[in-house]
Motif scaffolding. Structure first.
Motif, PDB file in Angstrom:
ATOM      1  N   ILE A 199      10.111   6.627   6.965  1.00 13.34           N
ATOM      2  CA  ILE A 199       9.344   6.940   5.637  1.00 13.34           C
ATOM      3  C   ILE A 199      10.071   8.090   4.891  1.00 13.34           C
ATOM      4  N   ALA A 200      11.124   7.974   4.247  1.00 13.62           N
ATOM      5  CA  ALA A 200      11.928   8.947   3.641  1.00 13.62           C
ATOM      6  C   ALA A 200      11.755   9.123   2.223  1.00 13.62           C
ATOM      7  N   LEU A 201      11.552  10.433   1.698  1.00 13.29           N
ATOM      8  CA  LEU A 201      11.467  10.692   0.202  1.00 13.29           C
ATOM      9  C   LEU A 201      12.520  11.541  -0.050  1.00 13.29           C
ATOM     10  N   ASN A 202      13.141  11.092  -1.072  1.00  7.72           N
ATOM     11  CA  ASN A 202      14.453  12.091  -1.786  1.00  7.72           C
ATOM     12  C   ASN A 202      15.531  12.021  -0.793  1.00  7.72           C
ATOM     13  N   GLU A 203      16.146  13.077  -0.633  1.00  9.55           N
ATOM     14  CA  GLU A 203      17.575  13.142   0.353  1.00  9.55           C
ATOM     15  C   GLU A 203      17.443  12.643   1.771  1.00  9.55           C
ATOM     16  N   ASN A 204      16.000  12.632   2.194  1.00  8.29           N
ATOM     17  CA  ASN A 204      15.834  12.259   3.486  1.00  8.29           C
ATOM     18  C   ASN A 204      16.309  10.374   3.857  1.00  8.29           C
ATOM     19  N   GLY A 205      16.328   9.844   2.596  1.00 10.85           N
ATOM     20  CA  GLY A 205      16.741   8.569   2.824  1.00 10.85           C
ATOM     21  C   GLY A 205      18.211   8.268   3.344  1.00 10.85           C
ATOM     22  N   ALA A 206      18.906   9.256   3.471  1.00 10.75           N
ATOM     23  CA  ALA A 206      20.356   9.407   3.722  1.00 10.75           C
ATOM     24  C   ALA A 206      20.337   9.430   5.441  1.00 10.75           C
ATOM     25  N   VAL A 207      19.145   9.659   5.789  1.00  2.61           N
ATOM     26  CA  VAL A 207      19.166   9.667   7.598  1.00  2.61           C
ATOM     27  C   VAL A 207      18.745   8.328   7.754  1.00  2.61           C
ATOM     28  N   ALA A 225       0.940  -1.130  -0.042  1.00  2.00           N
ATOM     29  CA  ALA A 225       0.120  -0.036   0.220  1.00  2.00           C
ATOM     30  C   ALA A 225       0.954   1.289  -0.019  1.00  2.00           C
ATOM     31  N   ALA A 226       2.137   1.124   0.717  1.00  2.63           N
ATOM     32  CA  ALA A 226       2.926   2.526   0.857  1.00  2.63           C
ATOM     33  C   ALA A 226       3.479   2.530  -0.542  1.00  2.63           C
ATOM     34  N   ALA A 227       3.737   1.554  -1.436  1.00  7.57           N
ATOM     35  CA  ALA A 227       4.445   1.702  -2.631  1.00  7.57           C
ATOM     36  C   ALA A 227       3.572   2.354  -3.602  1.00  7.57           C
ATOM     37  N   GLN A 228       2.127   1.971  -3.424  1.00  3.99           N
ATOM     38  CA  GLN A 228       1.200   2.650  -4.217  1.00  3.99           C
ATOM     39  C   GLN A 228       0.936   3.807  -3.806  1.00  3.99           C
ATOM     40  N   ALA A 229       1.040   4.521  -2.447  1.00  3.06           N
ATOM     41  CA  ALA A 229       0.868   5.694  -2.197  1.00  3.06           C
ATOM     42  C   ALA A 229       2.154   6.628  -2.708  1.00  3.06           C
ATOM     43  N   PHE A 230       3.272   6.149  -2.897  1.00  3.90           N
ATOM     44  CA  PHE A 230       4.218   6.677  -3.305  1.00  3.90           C
ATOM     45  C   PHE A 230       3.987   6.987  -4.815  1.00  3.90           C
ATOM     46  N   GLN A 258      12.880  10.274  11.057  1.00  6.43           N
ATOM     47  CA  GLN A 258      11.824  10.024  12.082  1.00  6.43           C
ATOM     48  C   GLN A 258      10.693  11.097  11.652  1.00  6.43           C
ATOM     49  N   VAL A 259      11.220  12.057  10.724  1.00  7.82           N
ATOM     50  CA  VAL A 259      10.021  13.165  10.397  1.00  7.82           C
ATOM     51  C   VAL A 259       9.048  12.741   9.327  1.00  7.82           C
ATOM     52  N   LEU A 260       7.910  13.000   9.400  1.00  8.19           N
ATOM     53  CA  LEU A 260       6.853  12.610   8.453  1.00  8.19           C
ATOM     54  C   LEU A 260       6.512  13.856   7.756  1.00  8.19           C
ATOM     55  N   GLU A 261       6.995  14.297   6.821  1.00  7.42           N
ATOM     56  CA  GLU A 261       6.525  15.626   6.085  1.00  7.42           C
ATOM     57  C   GLU A 261       5.144  15.540   5.458  1.00  7.42           C
ATOM     58  N   LYS A 262       4.569  16.551   5.873  1.00  6.79           N
ATOM     59  CA  LYS A 262       2.945  16.422   5.557  1.00  6.79           C
ATOM     60  C   LYS A 262       2.863  16.935   3.993  1.00  6.79           C
ATOM     61  N   HIS A 263       3.686  17.574   3.529  1.00  6.64           N
ATOM     62  CA  HIS A 263       3.517  17.901   2.053  1.00  6.64           C
ATOM     63  C   HIS A 263       4.728  17.208   1.241  1.00  6.64           C
ATOM     64  N   PRO A 264       4.084  16.632   0.122  1.00  6.10           N
ATOM     65  CA  PRO A 264       4.979  16.095  -0.828  1.00  6.10           C
ATOM     66  C   PRO A 264       6.277  17.044  -1.406  1.00  6.10           C
ATOM     67  N   PRO A 265       7.288  16.543  -1.757  1.00  5.99           N
ATOM     68  CA  PRO A 265       8.416  17.360  -2.285  1.00  5.99           C
ATOM     69  C   PRO A 265       7.966  17.935  -3.630  1.00  5.99           C
ATOM     70  N   GLU A 272       1.224  10.760   4.372  1.00  4.68           N
ATOM     71  CA  GLU A 272       0.256  10.073   3.452  1.00  4.68           C
ATOM     72  C   GLU A 272       0.685   8.580   3.451  1.00  4.68           C
ATOM     73  N   ILE A 273       1.949   8.459   3.151  1.00  6.85           N
ATOM     74  CA  ILE A 273       2.631   6.915   2.685  1.00  6.85           C
ATOM     75  C   ILE A 273       2.392   6.164   3.974  1.00  6.85           C
ATOM     76  N   GLU A 274       2.697   6.845   5.237  1.00  8.35           N
ATOM     77  CA  GLU A 274       2.497   6.171   6.552  1.00  8.35           C
ATOM     78  C   GLU A 274       1.029   6.015   6.763  1.00  8.35           C
ATOM     79  N   LEU A 275       0.136   6.655   6.304  1.00  4.16           N
ATOM     80  CA  LEU A 275      -1.325   6.492   6.671  1.00  4.16           C
ATOM     81  C   LEU A 275      -1.657   5.267   5.802  1.00  4.16           C
ATOM     82  N   ALA A 276      -1.257   5.023   4.628  1.00  6.25           N
ATOM     83  CA  ALA A 276      -1.299   4.075   3.800  1.00  6.25           C
ATOM     84  C   ALA A 276      -0.944   2.902   4.299  1.00  6.25           C
TER      85      ALA A 276
END
Ligand code: GLY
Ligand code: MN
Ligand code: MN
Length: 455
Positions: free
Chosen positions: A227-235, A192-197, A239-246, A205-209
């Protein structure tokens, strides 16, 4: 998830059949540990609610792992398991009279027939249900207010804990069934997370899915999802869940697991939004991860797997033109640790990083990590029934790259390539493996296959 809530009818029967032998073996090994350490009984606390400072709320509750060894109850505070060898274990079940909160119902499930279950309104009632003297009883758990008056023989005796933790690494057929189910729920969440991505969702939103598909709230999970989009994957433990997509959607690294019967899954997948170098790198990392899995079997020293991972990572970095040197130099100089700073995996079970990863024997001290690898959490030789994670990765981590740029490693790294890939953050692929005499069962890949996705 408490198995109470989680176990649909389809699970109850097989779990009931598996729980009996599991429980008998647990009683036997606990009796042996108590005898070795000079105790007559064991008292295990599920844990206390932790109040928020200056408020009458409490933090989310999670039962202690030594309590979950005995029952799949993961969400009940102030319960106790009382075990005396040769007698039916007692479960002192906290059942307050309360109209602010709903007391948990007395459990009735595939495991409950193995206990004498005694409802207790409060700690005083629990104490009254126990023998008058606890002088030969070992207590495991937090030092709650009033414990001193219980006059237990010892609080968290380290030797006994070591004896109990050592044996926890080998999972029974019942525990493997729980771990398979935790993987199945996790794989469902990942799908479900992959679909949300793919649909352009934010990290939140990916976490909610993920949560909705697992059917679990965050506090029921074995750890907060990464749940890390883009450069956040380097952390590594982002632990942050950004509310807006990049603005630009490049990659998703999702490290998230579910829980069943108190047992965890720990699963990571990385996705690219489009084809290209990063997508190719994910494919290579997937191949690397699979070749590491192929080395897993009983009798293998886990430190060798970790060092092999660095050799394979060095080759991958060279093939991907991220470093200019051969594998020997990449390893000796520490360059592979710039891109892969964490351990290759750990024991998994009642805790996501399960206990006992370093023990030579219950009384025999710890097995050292290889020099220069401070984050490896498992140094034991694998045995049948061990469940471990396999989680290689490569990341573009700002502080580690900055340190490498300022010393002799700088000349070994192809900086233009690093700069080009940095905005994608990093890659980790993580599966849960049950070790057998001849290889391993990949609980995670099997679960993805059951859920109808390839990996
Ligand atoms: N989810 C934390 C880890 O993979 O160890
Ligand atoms: Mn892990
Ligand atoms: Mn993980």
């Amino acid at each position: 998830m408490s198995a109470n809530d989680a176990a649909p009818d389809t699970h109850a029967e097989p779990l009931a059949a598996l729980f009996g032998p599991h429980f008998t073996a647990l009683c036997e090994r606990t009796a042996a540990a108590l005898e070795t350490c000079g105790f007559e009984a064991l008292l295990v606390h599920s844990g206390s609610l932790l109040p928020v400072f200056q408020d009458d709320r409490t933090y989310p509750f999670e039962a202690n792992a030594p309590f979950k060894v005995w029952t799949p109850l993961a969400d009940v505070p102030d319960c106790f398991v009382h075990f005396r060898p040769g007698r039916r274990p007692q479960l002192l079940f906290h059942r307050p009279t309360d109209y602010w909160y709903k007391p948990a119902p007395l459990p009735q499930d595939y495991w409950t027939a193995h206990f004498e279950i005694l409802p207790c309104a409060d700690l005083a009632a629990a104490r009254a249900a126990l023998p008058r003297s606890l002088a030969r009883t070992a207590y495991l758990g937090e030092d709650f207010g009033g414990l001193t008056d219980w006059a237990v023989g010892a609080v968290n005796p380290p030797r006994l804990i070591r004896h109990l933790d050592f044996t926890r690494a080998r999972k029974s057929a019942y525990e493997l069934a729980c771990l398979r189910e935790a993987n199945r729920l996790g794989a469902r969440g990942h799908r479900a997370a992959a679909q949300a991505f793919a649909g352009g969702g934010s990290e939140f939103e990916i976490e909610l899915a993920f949560l909705a598909a697992c059917g679990q709230r965050e506090q029921e999970l074995p750890y907060n999802p990464i749940i890390a989009l883009n450069e956040n994957g380097a952390v590594l433990h982002y632990q942050v869940l950004e509310k807006h997509p990049p603005q630009m959607r490049r990659s998703l690294l999702i490290d998230a697991g579910a829980e069943f019967g108190g047992y965890a899954s720990d699963i990571t997948r990385t996705y690219a939004a489009a084809e290209g170098d990063f997508a190719d790198l994910i494919q290579r990392m997937d191949g690397l991860q699979q070749s590491l899995c192929a080395h897993v079997r009983a009798g293998v020293d886990w430190r060798e797997i970790h060092l092999l991972a660095h050799r394979l990572a060095a080759e991958l970095l060279r093939d991907a033109d991220l470093v200019s040197c051969g594998a020997e130099e990449a390893i000796a100089s520490g360059v592979t640790r710039v891109f892969l700073p964490h351990g290759i995996g750990h024991l998994l079970g009642l805790e996501v990083h399960d206990a006992g990863g370093f023990m030579r024997s219950p009384d025999g001290g710890d097995i050292e990590r290889p020099e220069g690898h401070p984050y490896l959490r498992l140094t034991r030789t694998l045995e049948p029934g061990f469940v471990v994670t396999m989680e290689p990765g490569i990341y573009f981590i700002e502080p580690l790259l900055a340190a490498a740029q300022s010393d002799s490693r700088a000349r070994l790294i192809r900086w233009p390539r690093v700069e080009a890939l940095r905005p994608w953050g990093g890659i980790r692929i993580e599966d849960d493996l049950a070790v057998t005499a001849t290889g391993c069962e990949n609980l995670t890949r099997d679960a993805f296959a059951l859920e109808g996705t390839e990996r």
